[in-house]
Scaffold this active site. Structure first.
Site, PDB file in Angstrom:
ATOM      1  N   GLU A 199       0.694  -1.207   0.119  1.00 31.85           N
ATOM      2  CA  GLU A 199      -0.120   0.002  -0.053  1.00 31.85           C
ATOM      3  C   GLU A 199       0.735   1.474  -0.012  1.00 31.85           C
ATOM      4  O   GLU A 199       0.722   1.929   0.821  1.00 31.85           O
ATOM      5  CB  GLU A 199      -0.767  -0.092   1.183  1.00 31.85           C
ATOM      6  CG  GLU A 199      -1.778  -1.125   1.545  1.00 31.85           C
ATOM      7  CD  GLU A 199      -2.871  -1.198   2.429  1.00 31.85           C
ATOM      8  OE1 GLU A 199      -3.977  -1.741   2.299  1.00 31.85           O
ATOM      9  OE2 GLU A 199      -2.599  -0.794   3.599  1.00 31.85           O
TER      10      GLU A 199
HETATM   11  C1  ACM Z   1      -1.985  -5.448   4.489  1.00 34.77           C
HETATM   12  O1  ACM Z   1      -2.898  -5.903   4.880  1.00 34.77           O
HETATM   13  N1  ACM Z   1      -2.019  -4.037   4.308  1.00 34.77           N
HETATM   14  C2  ACM Z   1      -0.715  -6.124   4.232  1.00 34.77           C
END
Ligand code: ACM
Ligand code: ZN
Length: 734
Positions: A304
């Site tokens: 992310e």
């Molecule tokens: C995640 O759940 N952002 C690895």
């Protein structure tokens, strides 16, 4: 035998061995002192006595006789445990195996304090299947004290898990003392407030919140884990999820800041800049991390990480040019490769979330597959090691029971049974590729857990189910056996004061098409029989109708059910309102299948008569990641229709966005369709996702609904540049 994980081979015999104060531990070497000490500690707390150790007993009677082949060297975890009337015999390949033999023994001992402790005669041969049997804990969103981390490690040990993935850095808090950069904890460990309630509510408090672990505390925890044969894998996130570090050292960002330690959950745009100063900083941080953590793997995050800032940064763009990189994804790959090179040179390996596949994997990197199993499959095919942690089965921040009855969670719906059904090695790998699957792990993100008790509630008992999966003895067709053993473990939790979820007693439900295809059949289930239900809106009591067979639902009505034992209600009431329309229970087909994480009931979810909950959307929704909804419903015969209602979700923080539009089409041959109405995004927004589409009366056999995914997340929204999620439920045709 209520053993979890179930041993590989177990033969039950007649009779018992009686363990008492006079029982001797008979062992020829002192290299296993630690394991014996821990077993004695357990006996002392449970029964108030310890056993003496000797290397020379005149008689084998009333002894625990231990043989360890290669105490310090063997890592296999193999052991044999034989209980006969006169003696217990343990032979283990190494101290790990001995430790597991003692864990098994502990589970065989009675829960209540007794002077003489009886153990049933048996023979066990046991070893784990997977090398990575992990649990993760996010201490960034909420901080948990050292004492609780030790308890967490005890829980892993109890279930023979061997890897604690410690997520130490986040946007909302940096939790590890780094001597060279004191501001990381002086500034980065503290935020001025936190979110209250669900992200959707956008409410905050203004209480200063934070904490961190000193290096001394970390050493203590790593040693504590080590003596229980658990490796602590630290995670230092990069390049994203790093706003707390940037609040302390804003010069490591693309814009220069200033920043605050984040108060809001989600995915934030400000990430480390790919400038030299960042690499110098991260390497210095990692040098201290390596001193504290002897693990082979260092987790470097990688998930992310929006590319928004990099796109507009002179440094980052110049580096892309200089290195001949194609785009910002390749820049992320360059970033990770550099860190890998640094860590490899120090004898360590990196592991990262599956986004590290984008732009090309670093040469030796292991992949932690979380957005499904696809990333793990791709990595294994490229001969990279993999740990499976797909949201569908391994995210213990999801709801585990009926969301209405549960404390607020991020979303999702992952029951104990679902966890238990997980198969870490995907079927589509060859046996050669399958060797790269190191194992699996449960992930515990703590946005919505701010006390140790709440963390316990979310992991117990799901981690027990996962423990059996990674040990390699789970069998979905024998879930009932697992559940029976689990219920016995609840007494252990009670005794130890572990907070746990009783959701397995809750009535769960499944809706299926009926034979006739124009109604639905509602099946209820609980860990035990004893479900009573009503269909008139009243709450069920022990005198309500007893559930014996699937309920056929043919009209709008609410089914309420609960589980009763000896006349007493033992579970929360589940309440299911049904909306029966012309589409309910009919055949439905989708062009794109929903994502495995959010498609529990498959396409039928859209015509099962149940609407998704708009606040706590763990169930009843199906999600498409980057893909469109194109659903065709066969109404069975020509019917007169003039209205379609469909539910869609929006939630920026979870990357869920309304579709570009919703279009309804009709057809009598199922081939050529004619559009009757198209609702644009603005109207979907005005209707708050409950989209009512009215049109001139049509006679049609088929109805098609198209809802195109919003595409890429726009700049300024969490997760900018990534694919959007599209969440839809119930298509009601009238
Ligand atoms: C995640 O759940 N952002 C690895
Ligand atoms: Zn930059």
């Amino acid at each position: 035998m209520p053993l979890i994980p179930q041993p590989k081979e177990l033969i039950q015999k007649e009779g018992n061995f009686t363990l008492n104060r006079g029982t001797l531990i008979l062992i020829g070497n002192s290299e296993s002192d630690n394991e014996i000490k821990l077993f004695n500690q357990f006996l002392k707390t449970s029964y108030g006595f310890e056993l003496m150790t000797t290397d020379n007993s005149k008689s084998p009677l009333n002894t625990i006789q231990i043989q360890v082949e290669n105490p310090k060297k063997d890592q296999s975890g193999e052991y044999e445990l034989k209980v006969i009337n006169s003696q217990i015999l343990i032979s283990a390949k190494g101290n790990i195996g001995l430790f597991y033999a003692f864990q098994t023994l502990q589970q065989l001992l009675p829960i209540e304090k007794e002077n003489e402790v009886k153990i049933p005669c048996l023979e066990i041969k046991d070893e784990p299947k997977y090398a990575w049997r992990g649990m993760h804990l996010d201490v960034g969103r909420h901080f948990f004290p050292k004492e609780f981390i030790k308890k967490y490690i005890d829980y892993l040990a109890m279930y023979k898990m061997n890897t604690f993935h410690w997520h130490l850095t986040e946007d909302q808090g940096w939790r590890i003392e780094i001597k060279k950069y004191p501001k990381l904890t002086e500034v980065g460990a503290w935020r001025k407030g936190s979110m209250v309630g669900h992200y959707n509510d956008q409410k905050f408090d203004d209480k200063k919140y934070g904490g961190f672990y000193t290096q001394e505390e970390i050493k203590e925890i790593v040693a504590y884990a080590k003596s229980r044969h658990i490796t602590v894998v630290p995670e230092i996130e990069m390049p994203g999820h790093s706003q707390a570090a940037l609040a302390a050292y804003p010069e490591l960002s693309c814009t220069g800041g200033p920043f605050e330690v984040a108060t809001q959950w989600g995915v934030l745009d400000d990430v480390y800049c790919s400038k030299e100063a960042t690499f110098e900083f991260l390497q210095n941080v990692l040098i201290e991390v390596l001193d504290l953590f002897p693990s082979e793997y260092i987790h470097i995050g990688g998930d992310e990480s929006p590319k928004t800032r990099w796109k507009n940064c002179a440094h980052c763009q110049a580096l892309i040019k200089k290195e001949g990189l194609k785009d910002e994804h390749e820049l992320q790959s360059y970033f990770i490769r550099r860190i890998e090179k640094f860590l490899n040179a120090k004898g360590r390996q990196i592991i990262g979330w599956d986004e590290i596949l984008e732009g090309g994997l670093a040469p030796n990197a292991a992949v932690m597959s979380w957005r499904g199993t696809e990333g793990g499959i791709a990595a294994a095919k490229q001969k990279h090691k993999v740990v499976m942690t797909p949201g569908s089965h391994c995210y213990f921040d999801h709801y585990q029971g009926e969301p209405k009855n549960e404390p607020v969670a991020i979303g999702g719906y992952t029951t104990v049974e679902k966890v238990y059904s997980f198969e870490p090695t995907p079927k589509d790998l060859t046996s050669e590729e399958a060797k790269y699957i190191m194992g699996a792990q449960g992930n515990v993100w703590t946005e919505y857990m701010n006390t140790p008790e709440h963390v316990e509630y979310m992991i117990m008992p799901r981690m027990a189910a996962l423990a059996e999966v990674v040990w390699g003895t789970s069998d979905v067709t024998k879930y009932q056996s697992f559940q029976n053993r689990l219920i016995r473990h609840f007494s252990v939790y009670d005794k130890k004061g572990i907070n746990y979820s009783r959701a397995i007693f809750e009535v769960t439900s499944k809706v299926s098409p009926s034979e006739k295809g124009d109604e639905v059949v509602f099946t209820l289930k609980s860990a035990n029989t004893g479900i009573h239900f009503t269909t008139d809106g009243t709450n069920p009591t022990a005198n309500s109708k007893k559930y014996k067979e699937p309920i056929s639902v043919t009209k709008n009505q609410t089914v309420k059910a609960a589980y009763f034992e000896n006349g007493k209600q033992k579970s929360a009431v589940i309440e299911k309102p049904f909306f029966i329309t012309k589409s309910t229970g009919k055949k439905i087909s989708l062009v794109n299948q929903p994502h495995e994480n959010y498609g529990i009931g498959g396409p039928f979810t859209l015509v099962d008569g149940m609407r998704g909950n708009m606040e706590k959307y763990g169930r009843d929704w199906i999600g498409f990641w980057g893909k469109d909804l194109e659903a065709t419903i066969d109404l069975g015969k020509k019917q007169s229709v003039s209205k379609v209602t469909m539910d869609v979700l929006t939630n920026d923080g979870s990357w869920i966005h309304y579709p570009k539009f919703i279009e309804v089409l009709v057809s009598n041959d199922g081939k050529s369709f004619q559009s009757v109405k198209k609702v644009p995004a603005e109207e979907i927004r005005t209707m708050k996702g409950i989209v009512i589409i009215e049109f001139d009366k049509q006679k049609t056999k088929y109805i098609k609904v198209i809802a195109p995914n919003a595409g890429k997340i726009p700049d300024g929204k969490p997760g900018a540049g990534s694919d959007c999620w599209l969440f839809v439920d119930e298509i009601m045709v009238e």
